[in-house]
Write a protein that holds these residues in place. Structure first.
Motif, PDB file in Angstrom:
ATOM      1  N   ALA A 373       0.763  -1.004  -0.222  1.00 29.37           N
ATOM      2  CA  ALA A 373       0.093  -0.343   0.082  1.00 29.37           C
ATOM      3  C   ALA A 373       0.900   1.003  -0.270  1.00 29.37           C
ATOM      4  O   ALA A 373       0.688   2.118  -0.669  1.00 29.37           O
ATOM      5  N   PHE A 374       1.640   1.412   1.011  1.00 33.68           N
ATOM      6  CA  PHE A 374       2.557   2.316   0.763  1.00 33.68           C
ATOM      7  C   PHE A 374       3.149   2.589  -0.485  1.00 33.68           C
ATOM      8  O   PHE A 374       3.993   3.747  -1.294  1.00 33.68           O
ATOM      9  N   GLN A 375       3.521   1.308  -1.770  1.00 35.45           N
ATOM     10  CA  GLN A 375       3.854   1.639  -2.826  1.00 35.45           C
ATOM     11  C   GLN A 375       3.238   2.631  -3.409  1.00 35.45           C
ATOM     12  O   GLN A 375       4.049   3.425  -3.994  1.00 35.45           O
ATOM     13  N   GLY A 376       1.764   2.813  -3.476  1.00 36.31           N
ATOM     14  CA  GLY A 376       1.089   3.088  -4.105  1.00 36.31           C
ATOM     15  C   GLY A 376       0.837   4.380  -3.728  1.00 36.31           C
ATOM     16  O   GLY A 376       0.827   5.244  -4.335  1.00 36.31           O
ATOM     17  N   LEU A 377       1.140   4.474  -2.493  1.00 37.27           N
ATOM     18  CA  LEU A 377       1.161   6.055  -1.647  1.00 37.27           C
ATOM     19  C   LEU A 377       2.497   6.152  -2.337  1.00 37.27           C
ATOM     20  O   LEU A 377       1.743   7.473  -2.923  1.00 37.27           O
ATOM     21  N   VAL A 378       3.547   6.350  -2.512  1.00 38.62           N
ATOM     22  CA  VAL A 378       4.532   6.978  -3.183  1.00 38.62           C
ATOM     23  C   VAL A 378       4.129   7.132  -4.400  1.00 38.62           C
ATOM     24  O   VAL A 378       4.398   8.389  -5.213  1.00 38.62           O
ATOM     25  N   GLU A 379       3.507   6.255  -5.190  1.00 35.88           N
ATOM     26  CA  GLU A 379       3.396   6.630  -7.034  1.00 35.88           C
ATOM     27  C   GLU A 379       1.859   7.614  -7.069  1.00 35.88           C
ATOM     28  O   GLU A 379       2.523   8.414  -7.914  1.00 35.88           O
ATOM     29  N   ARG A 380       0.833   7.996  -6.012  1.00 33.65           N
ATOM     30  CA  ARG A 380       0.303   9.411  -5.804  1.00 33.65           C
ATOM     31  C   ARG A 380       1.397  10.224  -5.880  1.00 33.65           C
ATOM     32  O   ARG A 380       0.978  11.663  -6.680  1.00 33.65           O
ATOM     33  N   LEU A 381       2.471  10.374  -4.531  1.00 30.37           N
ATOM     34  CA  LEU A 381       3.197  11.864  -4.342  1.00 30.37           C
ATOM     35  C   LEU A 381       3.784  11.656  -5.471  1.00 30.37           C
ATOM     36  O   LEU A 381       3.850  13.217  -5.671  1.00 30.37           O
ATOM     37  N   ASN A 382       4.120  10.716  -5.302  1.00 30.62           N
ATOM     38  CA  ASN A 382       4.856  11.266  -7.057  1.00 30.62           C
ATOM     39  C   ASN A 382       5.020  11.842  -8.603  1.00 30.62           C
ATOM     40  O   ASN A 382       5.453  12.782  -9.043  1.00 30.62           O
ATOM     41  N   ALA A 383       3.708  11.426  -8.436  1.00 30.14           N
ATOM     42  CA  ALA A 383       3.103  11.695  -9.707  1.00 30.14           C
ATOM     43  C   ALA A 383       2.027  13.356  -9.014  1.00 30.14           C
ATOM     44  O   ALA A 383       1.633  14.035 -10.335  1.00 30.14           O
ATOM     45  N   PHE A 384       1.905  13.655  -7.998  1.00 30.11           N
ATOM     46  CA  PHE A 384       1.961  14.979  -7.379  1.00 30.11           C
ATOM     47  C   PHE A 384       2.527  16.235  -7.650  1.00 30.11           C
ATOM     48  O   PHE A 384       3.048  16.816  -8.071  1.00 30.11           O
ATOM     49  N   THR A 385       3.977  15.489  -7.640  1.00 35.03           N
ATOM     50  CA  THR A 385       5.589  15.935  -7.525  1.00 35.03           C
ATOM     51  C   THR A 385       5.979  16.444  -9.058  1.00 35.03           C
ATOM     52  O   THR A 385       6.140  17.331  -9.885  1.00 35.03           O
ATOM     53  N   ILE A 386       5.151  15.866  -9.775  1.00 32.29           N
ATOM     54  CA  ILE A 386       5.920  15.560 -11.764  1.00 32.29           C
ATOM     55  C   ILE A 386       4.791  16.621 -12.183  1.00 32.29           C
ATOM     56  O   ILE A 386       4.788  17.904 -12.579  1.00 32.29           O
ATOM     57  N   GLU A 387       3.724  16.327 -11.385  1.00 30.22           N
ATOM     58  CA  GLU A 387       2.346  18.102 -11.311  1.00 30.22           C
ATOM     59  C   GLU A 387       3.056  19.171 -11.344  1.00 30.22           C
ATOM     60  O   GLU A 387       2.865  20.227 -12.120  1.00 30.22           O
ATOM     61  N   GLN A 388       3.084  18.978 -10.462  1.00 26.72           N
ATOM     62  CA  GLN A 388       3.735  20.434  -9.737  1.00 26.72           C
ATOM     63  C   GLN A 388       5.356  21.337 -10.210  1.00 26.72           C
ATOM     64  O   GLN A 388       5.212  22.113 -10.592  1.00 26.72           O
ATOM     65  N   ILE A 389       5.916  19.594 -10.761  1.00 24.23           N
ATOM     66  CA  ILE A 389       7.565  20.526 -11.552  1.00 24.23           C
ATOM     67  C   ILE A 389       6.872  21.073 -13.316  1.00 24.23           C
ATOM     68  O   ILE A 389       7.013  22.138 -13.478  1.00 24.23           O
ATOM     69  N   GLU A 390       5.873  20.572 -14.007  1.00 25.61           N
ATOM     70  CA  GLU A 390       5.318  20.498 -15.316  1.00 25.61           C
ATOM     71  C   GLU A 390       5.028  22.418 -14.955  1.00 25.61           C
ATOM     72  O   GLU A 390       5.264  23.065 -16.143  1.00 25.61           O
ATOM     73  N   GLU A 391       3.842  22.200 -13.896  1.00 23.08           N
ATOM     74  CA  GLU A 391       3.357  23.606 -13.662  1.00 23.08           C
ATOM     75  C   GLU A 391       4.236  24.631 -13.400  1.00 23.08           C
ATOM     76  O   GLU A 391       4.106  25.721 -14.574  1.00 23.08           O
ATOM     77  N   LYS A 392       5.391  24.626 -12.534  1.00 20.00           N
ATOM     78  CA  LYS A 392       6.606  25.474 -12.436  1.00 20.00           C
ATOM     79  C   LYS A 392       7.151  25.530 -14.084  1.00 20.00           C
ATOM     80  O   LYS A 392       7.680  27.168 -14.360  1.00 20.00           O
ATOM     81  N   ILE A 393       6.989  24.623 -14.466  1.00 25.12           N
ATOM     82  CA  ILE A 393       8.410  24.993 -16.046  1.00 25.12           C
ATOM     83  C   ILE A 393       7.656  25.461 -17.066  1.00 25.12           C
ATOM     84  O   ILE A 393       7.875  26.424 -17.872  1.00 25.12           O
ATOM     85  N   LEU A 394       6.861  25.661 -16.965  1.00 25.90           N
ATOM     86  CA  LEU A 394       5.167  25.718 -18.070  1.00 25.90           C
ATOM     87  C   LEU A 394       5.276  27.476 -17.546  1.00 25.90           C
ATOM     88  O   LEU A 394       4.854  28.672 -18.444  1.00 25.90           O
ATOM     89  N   SER A 395       5.375  27.921 -15.807  1.00 24.91           N
ATOM     90  CA  SER A 395       4.619  28.984 -15.626  1.00 24.91           C
ATOM     91  C   SER A 395       6.169  30.097 -15.895  1.00 24.91           C
ATOM     92  O   SER A 395       5.721  30.866 -15.635  1.00 24.91           O
ATOM     93  N   GLU A 396       6.915  29.262 -16.109  1.00 23.17           N
ATOM     94  CA  GLU A 396       8.318  29.829 -16.167  1.00 23.17           C
ATOM     95  C   GLU A 396       8.538  30.431 -17.672  1.00 23.17           C
ATOM     96  O   GLU A 396       9.472  31.531 -18.090  1.00 23.17           O
TER      97      GLU A 396
END
Length: 633
Positions: A373-396
């Motif tokens: 279950a922790f692996q699944g949680l980490v997958e969701r956290l990683n997906a959130f991280t990627i979303e945040q990185i993409e937003e920051k790059i696009l905003s620049e």
């Protein structure tokens, strides 16, 4: 599960379809069946460590030869004890007369567990004693082969008193009242009737008593025996049985509460409580292993004929979701993916609880069973991280330096191993303070990873039942790391109601969620709800179980799940804990998204799959109000 609860049991059944000479020639041993049973039981050891037992039936031995053998053990290592005894004689023969190992006829006639039919059982004792006499397989002995019955199961019946009364009405005088004995005697009664019916028909045709046994073996029909036996059963069950002449069966409850799987080819038929153990023992692909459907019986005739037929009308399927969350081994493909999804779906709640601050949060899990279950949680956290990185790059808007990219990519989930369970500590200490101090040291922690009074520590568990281990051990040891906040996350929803189908969760006041709801009612001066529920439960006390409803749901209705979780957090935090404490539970909706085909959720929702469940929860509440520290069934 950081809080150990006893649960379930496990069964394994093997029928060899070829003569023993075949296995001697192909696999080099007459112990093929015994070895496969050993592997099936060892790979299901998670299903029972209070005891183990196994039995073997040999086909077509001459009169006077022992054709049924059984071993049971309640030692500290029961599987090892059972099979050490089973292998003892073959090992002695291999040293003194190794040539006899190749003599199939001699081995079958002289070595106890060289045979064609096997039944194994692993026990967790949820009720009753753990003496050897309580261990399966149970035996109902008779000098007629076709009346000998061996029985082993993963089950709990809610209506033992009713079943006992039925036996009395059938003219029996049972010496015990447990559901195991009542089930054994019920099947035994109708097996006797079927034998008698066939014998009387044969007698009219002039068939001698000696010849009658072989004719009964050819014509005995177990389906009506099982159908009549199960008419009044209320519970969750998978039951395996062997008859002395060689017929065998496995049957599953009509709601599919308890799990059962089987595999068959031209050499062997195997049934077990879990699917991956069959894959491992026989090295067969998952697609060839079938689930025994609810209300169906797998019947294996002595002549090798295999029947999979309905013996009772199915109910809406309510397979135990706790099997998927925790009890069954995670090596099953589907269970593995379901547990990952449980963790993934928790991600949004966890992110909200940390205010989306990954930089100042450390993520971990306790115990090892929560790792998937922790692996699944980490997958969701990683997906959130990627979303945040993409937003920051696009905003620049393309104005990015290497230094800025380093900053953007530096924020990611901090995944750490924070707590590791130490060897089990044993003590003769009897004072509460000394015992609690020992419990508080069950886990070793990793120091220096959590920043003092700055980081939030998120720890995933697969379920929180009583809250005792949280309060006495886990939160206390995590607090030594000096986090600003501790968030305990459960991949299962709040456990609010007792189980009565095999899991050792029988008393309402054991559940931290129930205690939290009661505390909230008292804080809000709504004690009248407790009295009203008690009155409704008492009013139904003598009704037939089919007319009983669950009034205990009213205890939880005034509050949201989040309010109850907040109260749980208060209850599990002692006054000397420095960190803030929060508790996050899986939602019922996400539970069903993650595990869509196993909707048995009565311990979370109070929606019991059989009438007996409502009777049990009523009795549990009556016991709570009246201060009776006893089981509700």
């Amino acid at each position: 599960m950081s809080e150990a609860i006893k649960h379930e049991c496990g069964i394994a059944l093997i029928r060899l379809l070829k003569p023993l000479e075949y296995y001697q020639g192909k696999y080099g041993t007459t112990l093929f069946g015994l070895q496969k049973l050993h592997l099936l039981m060892q790979k299901q050891h998670n299903r029972g460590q209070d005891g183990a037992g196994m039995a073997c039936v040999k086909f077509d031995l001459p009169p006077g030869k022992k054709y049924i053998n059984r071993i049971r053990s309640n030692s500290a290592t029961p599987i090892k004890s059972v099979f050490d005894k089973a292998y003892q004689e073959p090992e002695s023969i291999s040293k003194k007369h190794p040539e006899r190992l190749q003599d199939v006829i001699w081995m079958k006639e002289n070595v106890p567990f060289v045979g064609e039919l096997f039944l194994g059982h692993l026990r967790y004792g949820t009720y009753g004693g753990n003496g050897v006499k309580n261990l399966h397989p149970l035996k109902r002995a008779n000098n007629w082969k076709t009346r000998n019955l061996l029985l082993a199961g993963n089950f709990n019946m809610t209506n033992t008193d009713e079943l006992l009364q039925h036996l009395i009405e059938l003219g029996q005088y049972p010496q015990e009242t447990s559901d195991t004995i009542t089930v054994l005697e019920k099947i035994g009664h109708f097996l006797d009737e079927e034998n008698e019916r066939l014998y009387q028909e044969l007698k009219k045709r002039g068939i001698s008593k000696k010849e009658a046994t072989d004719e009964i073996i050819k014509h005995i029909d177990l389906l009506p025996v099982l159908r009549e036996s199960a008419k009044h059963w209320d519970g969750g069950y998978v039951i395996g049985g062997l008859l002395g002449h060689g017929d065998a069966f496995v049957l599953r409850d009509p709601a599919g509460i308890r799990p059962a799987f089987f595999y068959a080819d031209d050499e062997i038929v195997v049934a077990a409580s879990e699917r991956p153990v069959i894959q491992t023992a026989l090295n067969v692909p998952i697609e060839r292993i079938k689930e025994l459907e609810p209300g169906h019986a797998l019947i294996i005739r002595k002549n090798g004929e295999l029947r999979n037929e309905r013996f009772i009308a199915p109910l809406p399927k309510k397979s135990c979701s706790f099997e998927r969350i925790y009890f069954s081994r995670g090596t099953d493909r589907d269970i593995y993916l379901e547990r990952k999804k449980l963790g993934f779906l928790l991600g949004e709640q966890v992110l909200e609880s940390i205010h989306y601050d990954l930089k100042n949060t450390v993520f971990s899990y306790i115990p090892n069973t929560a790792s998937v279950a922790f692996q699944g949680l980490v997958e969701r956290l990683n997906a959130f991280t990627i979303e945040q990185i993409e937003e920051k790059i696009l905003s620049e808007q393309g104005k990015l330096s290497r230094e800025r990219l380093d900053v953007i990519f530096s924020t990611r989930p901090r995944i750490e191993t924070i707590a590791v369970k130490d060897a089990k500590l044993r003590t003769f200490i009897t004072t509460d303070n000394q015992r609690n101090d020992l419990v508080a040291h069950v886990y070793d922690v990793t120091y220096g990873i959590v920043r003092d009074n700055l980081d939030t520590l998120v720890v995933l568990d697969d379920s929180i039942v009583r809250g005792t281990t949280l309060k006495q051990s886990i939160i206390r040891i995590l607090d030594r790391l000096n986090p600003k906040k501790i968030i305990i996350v459960s991949s299962a929803p709040q456990i609010r109601y007792p189980d009565c189908y095999g899991i050792d969760m029988a008393r309402l006041d054991d559940f931290i969620a129930f205690r939290a709801a009661i505390a909230l009612l008292k804080e809000h001066h709504n004690e009248n709800i407790i009295n009203e529920v008690y009155a409704r439960a008492k009013a139904q006390e003598n009704l037939p179980k089919e007319q009983i409803v669950n009034p205990v749901k009213a205890i939880y209705q005034p509050f949201t799940a989040e309010q109850i979780s907040a109260k749980i957090a208060q209850l599990v935090k002692d006054s000397d804990i420095r960190a803030e404490v929060d508790v996050v539970y899986q939602t019922i909706e996400n539970l069903h998204k993650a595990i869509p085909h196993h909707k048995g959720d009565w311990y979370f929702t109070g929606d019991y799959p059989t009438p007996g469940g409502n009777k049990v929860v009523n009795q549990a509440f009556i016991n709570y109000v009246e201060g009776r520290k006893e089981r509700a069934y």
